[in-house]
Every structure is written in structure tokens, then in C-alpha cells.
Design a protein around this motif. Structure first.
Motif: not given
Length: 250
Positions: A197-216
Motif C-alpha cells: 500500500r506504500r511501496p518505499h523500499q526494495r528488500i526482495d531481489a532476484v540474484l543471478t550468477t554470471a553468464g545468465i542474461e537478465v532480460l527484465g
């Protein structure tokens, strides 16, 4: 309307484009029908859940969520102290393991839900995590997460979860010295994950190893089928959705 995010597919060389969702679901204490609608609309291959039900009939609740989201249970739940992995039938499962972490007296038990899966010719390690509220314990758990990924002996891996810390925190920085932060690499959708209801911080994430291409990577608010009402009703966190291209491996 949110701009398009790559859909799942297997490419001609065997590489796989997959969608990975990270979601703290607050033990399904909120509107579980809204929760299932959000997950289903994200059309995911893997869901890294945190705060899955851990007590009475927890397996039944996990099975309901998987079925309602058009997925199956992969690993975790109470046996991992809350992290849970769901996957689509597209995944071929090689190995699963639930890991309990050292516990600090007076604090909650924490753990990892882990698996090694294949999509096409792409082999991927995956970990769902929920780090401690204590800064000292959280930093130690970040180190253990990196060690766990190394021990999985895979070329490509993704770790996703509730880090209980912003990107400028010590544990978050420890992780991103070795892993790539999906939002920082290729931001898409919304940034902040807490609170709905009041987004104000980023405390969740998707993390990858090198070699994986993040498309979005980002909060899928505005994705077709994902409504603000459902996001507010489903949990006290917003989910993070990432599209990743995982190279083919031997």
C-alpha cells in the motif's frame, strides 16, 4: 500497461528463457485467491516463496497454492523453515535439498529451499531464501548462501528471496559482489517491494550468477492479469518477477 516481458521459451541452441518469481506470501494469512491470481498471471517457470505455511497441514496449503497457480511443489516449506520452491511442468528436476541454517537463540529458525533443474539444455541451480531481521545474523546467512551456491556445483544459478535489507546494506552488498542484482542490471516494472500500500523500499531481489542474461526484473504491477487490488490483498510484500536467459550447458 506495463511493457512486455520476455515469455518462456527454449531457443534453437538449447538455451532457455525462463521467468522466475520471488514472493514473500506471509504464510498465506491474507487473500490466498488473490495470491494465486498474481502468481498465475506472471506465467512463471520457478517461484521462490518465502514465509510459506510451516505448521498445521502445511503440505496441504503448499499443494493448494501450487495447484491454484498451475504449478507443482518442487521443494521446501516447513522442512526449510519457510522458503518453498514451486515450478512448472517444463522443469526437469535433478536434485532437491532443504537446508536449515545455524540458529541464534531467541531468533527465528531460517533455511534455504534448493534445487537443480533443467529447462531444455540449460541446467540451473535455484535457492529460495529469507534472511534474518538481525543485521549480524543476516550477514552470516548471506555468506552461507554464497557457500551453498558454490557447493551446488552448477555453472548457472539464481537465488531469490526476502533479504530483509536494502541494497546499501552489508548483507545485500556481500551478495552482489558475487551475484548480479536483476533490478540493477535490467530494471522493469516497479522497484519497491515493501509495503504494497506504500511501496518505499526494495528488500526482495532476484540474484543471478554470471553468464545468465537478465532480460527484465521488477515488481509486475500492471502486467496483464496483475491488479493493484490483488497485490494489496495477497501479502504484505510485493513480488519480484524476472525474465532470464540461461545458456545451454553440457
Amino acid at each position: 500497461m506495463l511493457q512486455d516481458l520476455d515469455e518462456s521459451r527454449t531457443e534453437s541452441d538449447g538455451a532457455a528463457v525462463i521467468r522466475v518469481l520471488s514472493y514473500n506470501i506471509r504464510s498465506m494469512r491474507d487473500d490466498r485467491e488473490a495470491l494465486a491470481r498474481v502468481i498465475r498471471a506472471c506465467a512463471t517457470d520457478l517461484v521462490c516463496v518465502q514465509e510459506a505455511p510451516r505448521f498445521f497441514r502445511w503440505r496441504k496449503h503448499a499443494a493448494w497454492l501450487a495447484a491454484a497457480s498451475d504449478l507443482v511443489v518442487l521443494s521446501g516449506g516447513a522442512t526449510a523453515a519457510g522458503p518453498l520452491l514451486l515450478c512448472s511442468l517444463r522443469a526437469r528436476v535433478e536434485h532437491t535439498e532443504d537446508v536449515l541454517l545455524p540458529r541464534t537463540p531467541g531468533l527465528h529458525q531460517r533455511g534455504f529451499a534448493t534445487a537443480v533443474v533443467r529447462f531444455g539444455k540449460a541446467r540451473l541451480g535455484v535457492v529460495s531464501c529469507h534472511l534474518s531481521l538481525s543485521a549480524r545474523e543476516r550477514d552470516a546467512q548471506a555468506r552461507l548462501l554464497l557457500e551453498r551456491l558454490e557447493a551446488m556445483d552448477v555453472r548457472h544459478a539464481v537465488a531469490a528471496g526476502d533479504l530483509n535489507e536494502r541494497p546499501d546494506g552489508r548483507a545485500f552488498k556481500r551478495l552482489t559482489r558475487q551475484l548480479r542484482d536483476g533490478w540493477a542490471v535490467r530494471p522493469w516494472g516497479g522497484e519497491f517491494t515493501s509495503t504494497p500500500r506504500r511501496p518505499h523500499q526494495r528488500i526482495d531481489a532476484v540474484l543471478t550468477t554470471a553468464g545468465i542474461e537478465v532480460l527484465g526484473c521488477g515488481v509486475p504491477a500492471g502486467l496483464p492479469g496483475v491488479t493493484d487490488a490483488d497485490l494489496s490483498a495477497a501479502s504484505d510484500h510485493l513480488p519480484v518477477l524476472a525474465a532470464l536467459r540461461v545458456p545451454a550447458t553440457g
